[in-house]
Design a protein around this motif. Structure first.
Motif, mmCIF file in Angstrom:
data_model
loop_
_atom_site.group_PDB
_atom_site.id
_atom_site.type_symbol
_atom_site.label_atom_id
_atom_site.label_comp_id
_atom_site.label_asym_id
_atom_site.label_seq_id
_atom_site.Cartn_x
_atom_site.Cartn_y
_atom_site.Cartn_z
ATOM 1 N N LYS A 1 0.835 -1.203 0.000
ATOM 2 C CA LYS A 1 0.000 0.000 0.000
ATOM 3 C C LYS A 1 0.872 1.256 0.000
ATOM 4 O O LYS A 1 0.619 2.219 -0.736
ATOM 5 C CB LYS A 1 -0.912 -0.017 1.226
ATOM 6 N N THR B 1 2.493 1.617 -3.448
ATOM 7 C CA THR B 1 1.546 2.149 -4.435
ATOM 8 C C THR B 1 1.412 3.657 -4.296
ATOM 9 O O THR B 1 1.383 4.392 -5.290
ATOM 10 C CB THR B 1 0.164 1.481 -4.258
ATOM 11 N N GLU B 2 1.376 4.118 -3.062
ATOM 12 C CA GLU B 2 1.227 5.560 -2.814
ATOM 13 C C GLU B 2 2.461 6.338 -3.264
ATOM 14 O O GLU B 2 2.342 7.439 -3.806
ATOM 15 C CB GLU B 2 0.939 5.803 -1.334
ATOM 16 N N LEU C 1 4.407 5.562 -5.659
ATOM 17 C CA LEU C 1 4.382 5.588 -7.130
ATOM 18 C C LEU C 1 3.478 6.710 -7.647
ATOM 19 O O LEU C 1 3.735 7.300 -8.696
ATOM 20 C CB LEU C 1 3.892 4.244 -7.673
ATOM 21 N N GLU C 2 2.433 7.007 -6.878
ATOM 22 C CA GLU C 2 1.471 8.035 -7.293
ATOM 23 C C GLU C 2 1.819 9.424 -6.770
ATOM 24 O O GLU C 2 1.286 10.419 -7.267
ATOM 25 C CB GLU C 2 0.078 7.641 -6.779
ATOM 26 N N GLU C 3 2.701 9.491 -5.770
ATOM 27 C CA GLU C 3 3.005 10.762 -5.110
ATOM 28 C C GLU C 3 3.798 11.699 -6.015
ATOM 29 O O GLU C 3 4.800 11.309 -6.620
ATOM 30 C CB GLU C 3 3.808 10.495 -3.827
ATOM 31 N N LYS C 4 3.335 12.956 -6.119
ATOM 32 C CA LYS C 4 4.014 13.958 -6.951
ATOM 33 C C LYS C 4 4.867 14.927 -6.129
ATOM 34 O O LYS C 4 5.839 15.484 -6.633
ATOM 35 C CB LYS C 4 2.970 14.771 -7.743
ATOM 36 N N GLN D 1 7.509 12.329 -1.081
ATOM 37 C CA GLN D 1 8.120 11.150 -1.688
ATOM 38 C C GLN D 1 9.348 10.716 -0.885
ATOM 39 O O GLN D 1 9.576 9.525 -0.659
ATOM 40 C CB GLN D 1 8.519 11.469 -3.136
#
Length: 433
Positions: free
Chosen positions: A247, A250-251, A253-256, A261
């Motif tokens: 989990k 996954t986060e 990978l999506e964090e900008k 990060q």
């Protein structure tokens, strides 16, 4: 002075600054050379890389002082300097420790010097020092002097003091009733009374053992959201289930947001990233965003992975950067036979203490994972250049683990500034290694 003598003295000073036992062995082998000027400099200054972590090197320096004919001259010089030295806390603390050792060795003038310097603590421009040493050197009289001096500041400046120093003194002097002595003296001295009241109101206590908090996805997310996720151990990172780790992965990978990060990668520096490592490699290959250590934690997260592309990035950074310390951990799981020559070249780029300290972390991490006799040359170079006794201990342990500890280093650690290394010498010789 001949060139040979000058070389030996430079070698001695180099060892003394690093805190290695080579200095003692040089003294032993060269009784006709006067090293007193160098030893005096080593007494005045704590040359450790991190003085707070390593502490005073007084025992190490005093062993050198006792070894040479100019002992009395050095002791007189150190005590004279102590009384006038204004600042440099770690140097002053070391000199105060030396004063205690001098006094115990039969130099009563050391107590006078320590008292004289302690009296100056109240003067503008003089750094506070000597309270622990004064209590050690003069017992309850020293403790009362400390109480009066510190109490004056409490009384006049509305300052405060906790009970740590007095409680520690009481622990070492069980035959005394220190609080009773302070109470009696306080009836006649308002400053001692102010001190006693302050330490009673600010009682120091060792933090009670708390049941260790079990880490979870929710706790880590809470810390990340509050920007408070800083440190986690491998054991704590292993508290999380595979599903929780996935989990978090996954986060990230999506964090900008680059700062968030980084917080996620602090976790994955301690627990293997469960998906393809290409995101980590992409970050490690790029530039560090402002106000982050994102690249550093991406590199640390890659320590769990082996791959030709990871190794190629390591080789590229080693050749293109003067100081590739942030990328050394790329080699942890990608080390190949012959790579010790790469590390030798990196270690030989500079003698600067900051540089050597920065690369020591990576060298140690690499050889903790990769057991090989080839570790000997690069680790010995670090050993011979670093002034950090803590890293030196790690290095010596690795040399022992790989059965490549040289006789030279084995005998040097007997006289090292690091007490753990001195004890390690006893273990090594006892085990016949």
């Amino acid at each position: 002075m001949t060139e040979q003598y000058a070389y030996i003295k430079r070698q001695f000073f180099n060892s003394l600054k690093r805190g290695t036992g080579e200095a003692y062995l040089i003294l032993n082998d060269n009784p006709n050379i006067d090293f007193s000027d160098i030893i005096i400099e080593g007494a005045f200054t704590n040359f450790a890389f991190d003085q707070q972590c390593e502490g005073s090197r007084a025992v190490y320096v005093y062993r050198l002082i006792k070894k040479i004919p100019q002992k009395d001259k050095i002791i007189k010089t150190v005590l004279t300097k102590l009384q006038v030295k204004r600042n440099d806390y770690w140097g002053l603390d070391q000199m105060c420790d030396l004063a205690v050792l001098f006094f115990k060795a039969g130099y009563p003038e050391a107590k006078t010097a320590l008292y004289n310097r302690f009296e100056k603590n109240a003067l503008e421009g003089y750094e506070f020092c000597g309270q622990v040493q004064l209590m050690e050197i003069d017992g309850i009289n020293g403790a009362l002097k400390v109480a009066e001096s510190v109490g004056k500041k409490i009384f006049e400046e509305n300052d405060w003091e906790d009970s740590w120093h007095i409680d520690n003194f009481q622990k070492k002097n069980k035959q005394l009733s220190v609080y009773n002595e302070l109470q009696k003296a306080g009836k006649q001295n308002k400053f001692i009374d102010a001190y006693l009241k302050s330490i009673i109101e600010n009682k120091w206590s060792r933090a009670k053992y708390k049941k260790s908090t079990k880490f979870s996805y929710e706790l880590i997310r809470e810390k990340i959201d509050a920007n408070k996720f800083r440190v986690i151990s491998v054991d704590k990172a292993n508290d999380l289930s595979i599903q929780e780790v996935e989990k978090l992965a996954t986060e990230v990978l999506e964090e900008k947001d680059k700062q968030r990060q980084e917080l996620y990668l602090r976790f994955f520096a301690k627990r293997k990233f469960p998906f393809d490592y290409r995101l980590l490699l992409k970050i490690a290959s790029g530039k560090n965003p402002p106000k982050t250590r994102l690249v550093e934690y991406a590199v640390d997260s890659l320590t769990y992975f082996s791959g030709k592309d990871i190794r190629n990035l390591a080789l590229q950074k080693f050749s293109s950067l003067k100081n590739p310390s942030n990328y050394l951990n790329l080699l942890v799981s990608n080390y190949e036979k012959g790579d010790h020559q790469l590390l030798v070249e990196i270690a030989n780029r500079s003698d600067n203490y900051e540089y050597i300290h920065s690369i020591a972390f990576g060298f140690i991490d690499i050889y903790k994972v990769n057991k090989t006799e080839d570790c000997k040359e690069p680790l010995e170079i670090i050993y011979n250049k670093i002034n950090c006794g803590i890293h030196r201990e790690d290095i010596v342990k690795l040399l022992i683990d790989n059965n490549v500890l040289s006789d030279k280093i084995k005998w040097e650690i007997k006289f090292d500034s690091n007490i753990k290394l001195r004890k390690l010498h006893t273990q090594v010789t006892k085990n016949g290694r």
